[in-house]
Design an enzyme around this catalytic site. Structure first.
Site, mmCIF file in Angstrom:
data_model
loop_
_atom_site.group_PDB
_atom_site.id
_atom_site.type_symbol
_atom_site.label_atom_id
_atom_site.label_comp_id
_atom_site.label_asym_id
_atom_site.label_seq_id
_atom_site.Cartn_x
_atom_site.Cartn_y
_atom_site.Cartn_z
ATOM 1 N N GLU A 183 0.887 -1.165 0.000
ATOM 2 C CA GLU A 183 0.000 0.000 0.000
ATOM 3 C C GLU A 183 0.923 1.213 0.000
ATOM 4 O OE1 GLU A 183 -3.189 -0.190 -0.209
ATOM 5 O OE2 GLU A 183 -3.534 -2.284 0.290
ATOM 6 N N CYS A 227 -3.184 8.524 3.329
ATOM 7 C CA CYS A 227 -2.869 8.036 1.985
ATOM 8 C C CYS A 227 -4.057 8.219 1.055
ATOM 9 C CB CYS A 227 -2.471 6.575 2.050
ATOM 10 S SG CYS A 227 -3.683 5.599 2.942
#
Ligand code: NAP
Length: 520
Positions: free
Chosen positions: A257, A296
């Site tokens: 990720e 994020c």
């Protein structure tokens, strides 16, 4: 000297042998605790988790492990106040932002406890129906999913010391796979404390959960073929993980990720005064300022028709101007600090880089800090940039490939009535975690969605009818997939029980129907 936090490995609390790295308060500048992982017997730690933890977890059923997740969520809930204090001190977050991490983590753990109940008292899962292999249905193929007999190593980012732990640990432990978490050094305290509370409560078998705080040196070297590694962090570190021999030679399964230049898109069918514009403005301002933009999933690019550029810029700037920035302990403050001086400098440098190709629509440096010393506090005001016009959006390559990990977004106008142009600009992000789309016409919205799903892990659609219920562009819900293709890392997490796939091995069993019906 501040406290040196212990690591929990091989079923024991063990201190590192060095002086340790200090963790700081990003607002006051004070030293809080220290972490150190030097001198740990990593080979023994991984072997203990793999064998003792793995064996004990696999002996339980999914429903039994789900009950343990539920018990762990209760322990965390009971200690929630301590986590808020640690988060305020170490991450510099206001209460609402702490909630995203702390309560988000506990909620996710609880959600997997509930989902896990439905899997029942079994030790492996069937994957689909038997498929006939010959004319006669006597000999068939049945796929099954069995928990991998290894450990799950988590290498996590600094911005979610709680949620980042539990969103990975919940599906792993439910699957029957022991976890070893290495939090980012800067904010390791909260992760360590949460693991400590759960370990002290004696919920999971020995070896099911370990925490290593400090350097990552040597961790990847411990991985064996049936282990998995789940990484969250920067694209640069992701490249190191991907090229490690454990991954390239031993086929250790890896989930990445990484960073992402997420978008918010206002449909071309919207006109001045539409409710969808208000919803966009609200959501963008929220996304820019929650956790000081250190998410994020935060919105980095805001795509609007050229004709609406000025009005959206004004509305957004007016909203951002109201954001009080400073010491999170002061009740009037809405946005605290970024995590440390290094991040502060990185955000400042990132802004300079983007400003070379954009105009400043709202300048974060005009925000006076509340209750904080600007020479010490790592506080950054929210800054809105803009590419001026549609031609500027085409020419400005930096906004499409630079993630400034702070309260920064860029308004990116596209040609009026030209959805394809907007989509083309969004795709220049080369794959993102999430895009949100704003509009009032369900037909127009539904046409745009399939144009985004190939390049995003999640598409969040905001129309006036869901204004009061929508869960937020940047909020990652355990029910929905988290991860994105391309530069976002290509990973997949959460998405309900889909998350369990990563921790299971799929095998096809070819056998007689009589044998297959006995498989339980
Ligand atoms: P980072 O510098 O890449 O660090 C991430 C983790 O990797 C930390 O635990 C770090 O440990 C560790 N690490 C560093 N070098 C390593 C190596 N050579 N081998 C193994 N591990 C190593 O990232 P960050 O600054 O913490 O996080 C910010 C980035 O994460 C942003 O770009 C953000 O977009 C991304 N992020 C993505 C997601 C997502 O779900 N897609 C979520 C959150 C954040 P140390 O701390 O000890 O150096």
């Amino acid at each position: 000297m501040t406290e040196l936090l212990s690591n929990y490995v091989s079923g024991q609390w063990t201190s590192g042998q060095g002086a340790g790295t200090a963790l700081h308060d990003p607002v006051l500048g004070t030293e809080l605790v220290r972490v150190d992982a030097s001198g740990l017997d990593l080979a023994a730690a991984f072997a203990f988790a793999r064998h003792n933890g793995g064996h004990a977890l696999r002996a339980l059923t999914y429903a039994q492990r789900a009950a343990m997740l539920g018990a762990a969520a209760k322990v965390l809930q009971a200690n929630r106040d301590a986590y808020y204090d640690i988060s305020t001190a170490n991450s510099g977050t206001v209460k609402n932002d702490t909630a995203v991490d702390v309560d988000g983590g506990i909620y996710t753990l609880g959600a997997y406890a509930k989902m896990g109940e439905s899997l029942g008292d079994v030790h492996f899962m069937h994957d689909g129906e038997p498929a006939r292999l010959a004319k006669d249905p006597l000999f068939q193929s049945q796929h099954v999913l069995t928990p991998t007999r290894g450990v799950a190593l988590f290498i996590n980012a600094f911005n979610f010391p709680s949620w980042g732990l539990w969103e990975k640990a919940a599906p792993a432990l439910l699957s029957g796979v022991p976890v070893i978490v290495k939090p980012a050094t800067t904010t390791a305290w909260l992760t360590q404390r949460m693991v400590k509370d759960v370990v002290d409560a004696g919920i999971f078998p020995a070896g099911a959960i370990s925490v290593i705080c400090g350097s990552s040196a040597g961790l990847m070297d411990q991985l064996e073929p049936f282990d998995v590694v789940s990484f969250t962090g920067s694209a640069d570190t992701a490249a190191i993980i991907r090229s490690h021999p454990a991954v390239t030679k031993k086929s250790v399964r890896v989930n990445i990720e990484a960073d992402s230049v997420n978008s918010a898109l206002l449909l071309p069918t919207e006109t001045v005064g539409s409710e969808a514009i208000d919803l966009l403005v609200k959501e963008v301002a929220r996304e820019m300022t929650v956790k000081s933009g250190q998410k994020c999933t935060a919105i980095r690019r805001v795509l609007v028709p050229e004709s609406l550029y000025d009005s959206v810029a004004q509305a957004l700037s007016a909203r951002l101007a109201k954001t009080t920035v400073g010491n999170p302990r002061n009740e009037t403050v809405r946005m605290g600090a970024v995590v440390n001086r290094e991040q502060f400098n990185t955000v400042r440098d990132g802004l300079t880089y983007l400003k070379a190709q954009t105009a400043v629509l709202h300048d974060g440096s005009t925000h006076a800090l509340v209750d904080a010393d600007a020479a010490i506090a790592c506080c950054v005001g929210p800054t809105l940039l803009g590419t001026r016009d549609a031609a500027g959006s085409d020419a400005a390559d930096r906004v499409h490939d630079t993630e400034v990990f702070g309260p920064v977004a860029t308004l990116v106008p596209y040609r009026n009535n030209d959805l394809d142009h907007a989509l083309q600009l969004i795709r220049r992000g080369q794959g993102s975690l999430v895009a949100s789309v704003y509009g009032s016409d369900p037909v127009a919205l539904s046409k745009a969605i399939p144009e985004l799903t190939d390049s995003h892990g999640r598409v969040h659609v905001i129309s006036p009818d869901v204004a009061a219920f929508q869960t937020g562009h940047g909020n990652v819900m355990p029910q929905s997939l988290h991860g994105g293709p391309g530069r976002a890392g290509g990973g997949e997490e959460l998405g309900g029980l889909r998350a369990l796939n990563f921790y299971h091995r799929r095998a096809a069993i070819q056998a007689s129907t009589a044998v297959l019906t006995q498989l339980k």
